[in-house]
Structures are given as C-alpha cells and as structure tokens.
Design a protein around this motif. Structure first.
Motif, PDB file in Angstrom:
ATOM      1  N   ARG A 145      14.326  43.829  33.961  1.00 16.95           N
ATOM      2  CA  ARG A 145      13.584  44.969  34.808  1.00 16.95           C
ATOM      3  C   ARG A 145      12.210  44.927  34.515  1.00 16.95           C
ATOM      4  O   ARG A 145      11.333  45.055  35.332  1.00 16.95           O
ATOM      5  N   ALA A 146      12.069  44.933  33.138  1.00 13.46           N
ATOM      6  CA  ALA A 146      10.525  45.188  32.881  1.00 13.46           C
ATOM      7  C   ALA A 146       9.703  44.017  32.996  1.00 13.46           C
ATOM      8  O   ALA A 146       8.425  44.103  33.261  1.00 13.46           O
ATOM      9  N   ARG A 147      10.374  42.599  32.887  1.00 15.63           N
ATOM     10  CA  ARG A 147       9.611  41.564  33.121  1.00 15.63           C
ATOM     11  C   ARG A 147       9.530  41.164  34.434  1.00 15.63           C
ATOM     12  O   ARG A 147       8.557  40.575  34.892  1.00 15.63           O
ATOM     13  N   GLY A 148      10.466  41.483  35.503  1.00 16.13           N
ATOM     14  CA  GLY A 148      10.038  41.292  36.969  1.00 16.13           C
ATOM     15  C   GLY A 148      10.413  39.790  37.022  1.00 16.13           C
ATOM     16  O   GLY A 148      11.205  39.164  36.227  1.00 16.13           O
ATOM     17  N   GLY A 149       9.836  39.169  37.886  1.00 19.77           N
ATOM     18  CA  GLY A 149       9.749  37.692  38.436  1.00 19.77           C
ATOM     19  C   GLY A 149      10.355  37.443  39.641  1.00 19.77           C
ATOM     20  O   GLY A 149      10.655  38.402  40.298  1.00 19.77           O
ATOM     21  N   VAL A 150      10.491  36.262  40.134  1.00 14.81           N
ATOM     22  CA  VAL A 150      11.104  35.942  41.306  1.00 14.81           C
ATOM     23  C   VAL A 150      12.705  35.770  41.448  1.00 14.81           C
ATOM     24  O   VAL A 150      13.143  36.073  42.522  1.00 14.81           O
ATOM     25  N   HIS A 151      13.238  35.843  40.420  1.00 17.11           N
ATOM     26  CA  HIS A 151      14.650  35.916  40.514  1.00 17.11           C
ATOM     27  C   HIS A 151      15.467  37.141  40.513  1.00 17.11           C
ATOM     28  O   HIS A 151      14.867  38.280  39.968  1.00 17.11           O
ATOM     29  N   ARG A 152      16.485  37.380  41.186  1.00 20.83           N
ATOM     30  CA  ARG A 152      17.326  38.709  41.158  1.00 20.83           C
ATOM     31  C   ARG A 152      18.518  38.481  40.332  1.00 20.83           C
ATOM     32  O   ARG A 152      19.251  37.552  40.328  1.00 20.83           O
ATOM     33  N   TYR A 153      18.709  39.616  39.317  1.00 26.37           N
ATOM     34  CA  TYR A 153      19.678  39.657  38.418  1.00 26.37           C
ATOM     35  C   TYR A 153      20.746  40.882  38.762  1.00 26.37           C
ATOM     36  O   TYR A 153      20.171  41.747  39.017  1.00 26.37           O
ATOM     37  N   ALA A 154      22.165  40.416  38.424  1.00 28.28           N
ATOM     38  CA  ALA A 154      22.991  41.553  38.559  1.00 28.28           C
ATOM     39  C   ALA A 154      24.088  41.247  37.442  1.00 28.28           C
ATOM     40  O   ALA A 154      24.583  40.250  37.209  1.00 28.28           O
ATOM     41  N   MET A 155      24.491  42.555  36.659  1.00 30.32           N
ATOM     42  CA  MET A 155      25.324  42.438  35.462  1.00 30.32           C
ATOM     43  C   MET A 155      26.818  42.632  36.128  1.00 30.32           C
ATOM     44  O   MET A 155      26.670  43.769  36.545  1.00 30.32           O
ATOM     45  N   PHE A 156      27.604  41.605  35.666  1.00 28.54           N
ATOM     46  CA  PHE A 156      29.086  42.146  35.933  1.00 28.54           C
ATOM     47  C   PHE A 156      29.920  42.134  34.788  1.00 28.54           C
ATOM     48  O   PHE A 156      30.053  41.188  33.759  1.00 28.54           O
ATOM     49  N   ILE A 157      30.605  43.361  34.508  1.00 28.25           N
ATOM     50  CA  ILE A 157      31.421  43.540  33.312  1.00 28.25           C
ATOM     51  C   ILE A 157      32.827  43.395  33.953  1.00 28.25           C
ATOM     52  O   ILE A 157      33.267  44.174  34.467  1.00 28.25           O
TER      53      ILE A 157
END
Length: 623
Positions: A145-157
């Motif tokens: 989140r702090a880094r930002g960038g063009v990609h979108r990330y989601a965490m799955f447990i």
C-alpha cells in the motif's frame, strides 16, 4: 463453531482440467518461449566439467584394488563412489558459473512500463499459529500500500485448518486485522469444509472458483515474508514477459535463533547467492518451482498444471505430495517458460529451529521427492524438467548410498590383514582389499574428495562482495571468519547424522510408514532425553560400533570424524536447539546487525495482534 467466517469476492470460475502424464500437451495460449541467451554454454560448463572430474577420479582409483582385475564388490564400490562424486563436482561447477555470472556487469536497459496486473497473494494455511500468519500478511499488505504502483494486489488466507480452536483464533485474527487495515486494502478469508487433496486441492479450489479475476497469483507459505519491492519486481517481470508461466524468487532464510537454524541461515545467506546464480544460468527458461515465493500466470496454471492422482508401482492411486516440481514441469511441457530470478532481494522464509524439526520436515519432503521417480517417463516433459525431478529424488537416495559406502569401508578395514572380512572369508576373490593409506597418492585422493565438499563454501564466501554485500555487515572481518569456521565445523559434525536420518526417511517412504504432511513447528519443540534417544538410536549405535572398530584397529582411522559425530548424535541434537548468546557469538548473521525492515514490521504486527486477541479473550465472560 456453527458458522465459519467467509469473506471472499464474487466468484470468477476458471476451469482447471487434470493433466494426462501419458500424453504430450501444448497450451494454445502459450507464446513461443525463447531460450535464454547462452544457456547451452552455461549447461556445458555445469555438466561437462563434473563428468570429466568424475571420470578422472575413476581412472585414478581403478588401480587401488587387486592387480588381477576388479571384483564385483570392488566394481560396486567404485560405481557408488563415482556416482556420489559426480553430484559433488556438479555443485562445484554450478557455483563456479554462478561466480562467473556474478562477476559480469549486468546490462543496463530502460525497461518498458509493465502492463497493470491483478495479483492475488495466495497463502494456504493448515493449523498454523494465526497471529504469526496474519502478522506476516499485514506487513506485506502495508508495504504494498505504501509503495503504490500500477498493479493491484489482494491477499487471500486459504484455510485448511482442521482444529476448531485454532480456526476460531484464525478467524478472530482475520476480523481484527481487517478492522486495522487502511481503506482499500483487500484481505480475504475462507475455510474449506474438507481439506481434500491438501495444499494441492486448496490452491486448485481457489483457482477454479476465484482465479478468473486475477491474471497472476503469488503463492506464499505460512512463514513467507516478501518486501513490497520484491513482490513488485516479480510482478513487473511477469508482466513484461508474455511467455513466462512462473517466475521463482530466491527465498533467503530469516528469523534464526537456535544453533542449527543459525547454521542454516548463515549458509543460505553467504553461500547461496553464487549457487542460485549458477542454477539460474544453466536452467534458462526451464527452471524449477519450490512451492512458495513465486508468481504464476493464473490462466496458464489452470490450463496446464491440474494434477491427477499418481498411480504407484503397486497400482494404488496417490496424491502428488511434492507438487511444485511437477507443476513446473507441466507448465514447461505446455510451452510456458519457468524462470528463476535469484537477484531479486527481499524474499524470505524461515527454517526449522532444531535438528529433529528439520528431520520431521525432511521426511515429508523425501516422500514427495521419491514420488517423482514415477514421472520420469511422463510424455512431453523437457529433459531439464526430468533432471529436476531426478535430482530431487537423488538428493535423498544419496544418503543410503553414502551409508553403504561407510559400511563397506568399515568392513574392508585398513588392508587385507586388518579387514573385518578377513576373519570370515579371507580367500574369497569377491571381497575387495582397501589400499593402505600410507602411499601419498591414496591420501591425496581422499583429501581431494573431502576438499571438494568445502570448495563451494569457499567460493560462495568469495562471491559475497559481488552480490553487493560486505563482510563488515557480519560484524567485521574477524567476526565473519569466526562465523564461517563455526558453520563449516557444525556442518561437518551434523552431516553424518543427517545422512542417517535421510536414509531412515527413504526406508520409511519405501515401507509406506510416512503418511504425509503435518504443520511445521515454527518455534521448534523442546525434546526430552527419551525422544532424542529414540530419534537418534541408529546413529548412536553405528557410531559406537565404528569407534570400537577404530580403537581395535579394524576400521580406518579416516572414519574417526564420522564415528564421533554419530556416537554423539543425542547431545548434538540437543545442542541444535540452544538459543544462548554463545550461538549468536559463534554464528553471527547479517540480520543481527541490520534486520530487514519487513522482518521488524512482521514481528511488531504479530505481537500486536496476539496482545489484542489475548485482551479480547480475557474480556469475554465465560459461558
């Protein structure tokens, strides 16, 4: 618990058909993968010198025995020695090309802007400590989140937890973590009602139900930790290479406190870079997958890597346990490249803290790797993929071979008159006569074989500055030297014990005694004398017998270090879990002086989450 927590996005199904090992397969969506530049030369430099060195050793040793020709047992002895020596020489040549590669200046180029990807950070868990897992997850999400960038990330447990009490803590941890995350941070959770097909089934369930919404998935273990920069670099590499199906990072060990874990972490951090660089060079586009800290093109994985049950030699169907090697081979078979990028820093995992914890994990890995022998004839696999499968199995089969050599050497003794076999059948021409160790060339060959085990460590340590590291990061030159010597001594001491334990693992697998996976002890166990004695009985007895033979003059004195190590297996196993300050002084790690920020954050978030759960638990009135 009446209802399991289920926090997931809308389903986006993706078909994941089972593959057929009896038929070749090409994925129509896979572009033609171009082979890495110069990979043929790198492979020549890795394999040919190792083969030449082995043939040279065989030529030097063939006159050790009787002038009347080589007997059956002498031939078997030479074959076993040569086979073992090839893998030692192959390691040396791999480290050598890694050293050459690291010494070259990396070409500078302005990379194109990567296409934005939707990436799922997929973390399968099974009866793990919840705040440990979620502390790691939060540190990675916060960095991204702090880094930002063009990609979108989601965490799955993705929970396969079977213990309801742990599951309740797990779900409370997820809810507490979600409440503390910044808006827009995506954290999802689901628990399967049945853990069908274990981790393979857990990942396949996610791919087939939600995988269609994500172009890539980054697979993590419960102890995985990756910086935002490392995750972004892996994602960029996949986005820029349309032919890549999987890109593996080089996980570095972290968090070691005990003697055994610090020994492993020092070796990984100091010698690992040159070895990993060499492996990456000769693999080219046909690398391997280690099951975690790797990014995978989701559609390619779904199309090409659905695992069927494996039919054993006895005709029974069995789950493929070490699935990662096989999945890499299937992706490459289908036309996708499998790459290894060891220069990406910030990829971490942990290591078992005690010798017994290491042995328990190794038994599971042995079971999975020996299964790969059944797949060497699978249709369509590339030759290097078959080599990865074979190499994984040989890593365990070498231990019974080493033990057989040890027994034969002990029985042959120090010459015809001293041989144990002499007392039984001295005139039988089948029995070999081990040469007297008074002739200089014989001693030189033995010393050379021992030295070959040390050479990769020396070369790896020499290559350290080429990776951007400095010896001063380990507390100074003298501290580094002390740590290096300590690691070498400890690795020599523990090697015979690990040899016997791997041999036990092989026979447990062959006899069907190994029953699969169980959760790893992240903090290690405290083992009593009874457990230590039961675990190390074979080593102790073998060591005492060898020691007695050496004292009686029946066994070569060259086996004294091995005999001593085996005889002291119980106290050495107890030593492996010691976390006293002495361990830190003898084995100084770079992280002792400069701990990665991601590791500090993860430890802070684990403590914070555990404290929050403890407070909530104490505030809840008993029913």
């Amino acid at each position: 618990m009446n209802h399991d927590l289920h926090i997931m996005p809308p389903e986006a199904p993706l078909a994941m058909p089972e593959q057929d090992f009896g038929a070749a397969f090409r994925d129509a969506d896979a572009p033609e993968a171009r082979q890495a530049q110069g990979v043929t030369g790198w492979r020549f430099m890795a394999f040919v010198p190792a083969l030449i060195a082995t043939l040279g050793l065989l030529w030097l040793m063939q006159d050790w025995f009787s002038d009347e020709g080589i007997s059956v047992i002498e031939g078997a002895l030479l074959a076993l020695i040569s086979f073992n020596f090839f893998w030692i020489a192959f390691t040396v040549s791999t480290v050598s090309i890694g050293l050459i590669s690291l010494s070259r200046q990396a070409p500078t180029s302005r990379p194109s802007k990567p296409e934005p990807l939707n990436v799922a950070l997929v973390m399968p868990v099974y009866n793990e400590v919840p705040w440990y897992v979620l502390g790691n997850a939060r540190s990675m999400l916060e960095e991204l989140r702090a880094r930002g960038g063009v990609h979108r990330y989601a965490m799955f447990i993705l929970s396969d937890t079977r213990d309801d009490a742990i599951a309740a803590q797990e779900q409370a941890s997820v809810e507490a973590l979600r409440a503390s995350l910044m808006p827009g941070t995506e954290l999802y959770y689901r628990r399967r009602p049945q853990n069908t097909d274990r981790k393979v089934g857990n990942i396949a369930d996610w791919v087939s139900r939600w995988g269609g919404a994500y172009q890539a998935m980054l697979v993590l273990d419960a102890d995985s930790l990756m910086t935002g920069r490392a995750i972004a670099r892996l994602t960029d590499a996949l986005a820029r290479d349309p032919g890549a199906g999987l890109i593996q990072s080089f996980p570095q060990l972290t968090g070691a406190q005990s003697v055994f874990a610090r020994m492993q972490q020092f070796a990984n951090g100091v010698y690992g870079a040159a070895l990993a660089e060499g492996v990456a060079r000769w693999c080219g586009q046909e690398g391997n997958y280690w099951g975690h800290n790797a990014i995978i093109r989701t559609a390619a994985f779904a199309n090409c890597a659905g695992l069927p049950r494996l039919r054993t030699f006895r005709g029974k169907e069995q789950l493929i346990m070490s699935h990662d090697f096989v999945e890499a081979g299937l992706l490459r078979r289908a036309g996708w490249s499998v790459r290894f990028l060891p220069r990406i820093r910030g990829s971490y995992e942990e290591t078992p803290p005690t010798l017994i914890d290491h042995v328990l994990r190794d038994r599971r890995w042995c079971q999975g790797n020996l299964q790969h022998l059944n797949l060497l004839g699978a249709r369509g696999f590339r030759s290097i993929s078959r080599f990865h499968l074979f190499h994984g199995a040989i890593g365990y089969l070498m231990s019974p071979i080493w033990f057989a050599l040890l027994v034969m050497w002990a029985l042959i003794g120090q010459g015809e008159d001293a041989s144990v076999l002499h007392y039984f059948r001295p005139d039988n021409p089948l029995f070999p006569q081990w040469p007297q160790m008074t002739e200089g060339r014989h001693v030189l060959i033995i010393v050379l074989m021992y030295a070959m085990l040390l050479v990769p460590k020396l070369m790896g340590a020499a290559a350290l500055p080429l990776t951007g590291a400095r010896y001063t990061e380990f507390g100074g030159g003298w501290r580094f030297t002390l740590s290096f010597v300590s690691e070498v001594i400890l690795s020599v001491i523990y090697a015979p014990i690990l040899m016997v334990q791997q041999m036990i693992a092989v026979f447990r697998t062959m006899l069907g005694l190994q029953k699969g996976w169980s959760p790893q002890a992240r903090d290690g166990g405290t083992y009593g004398l009874k457990t230590l004695a039961m675990c190390h009985a074979l080593e102790t007895i073998s060591g005492l017998v060898l020691t007695t033979g050496i004292i009686a003059g029946l066994v070569s004195v060259w086996l004294a270090p091995i005999a001593l190590s085996l005889a002291l297996a119980i106290p050495l196993s107890a030593l492996s879990g010691v976390t006293a300050k002495t361990a830190r002084n003898l084995l100084g790690l770079r992280e002792d002086f400069r701990e990665p920020a991601i590791a500090q954050a993860a430890r802070h978030y684990r403590t914070e989450l555990k404290s929050l759960l403890d407070n909530n638990s104490s505030a809840t009135p008993a029913e």
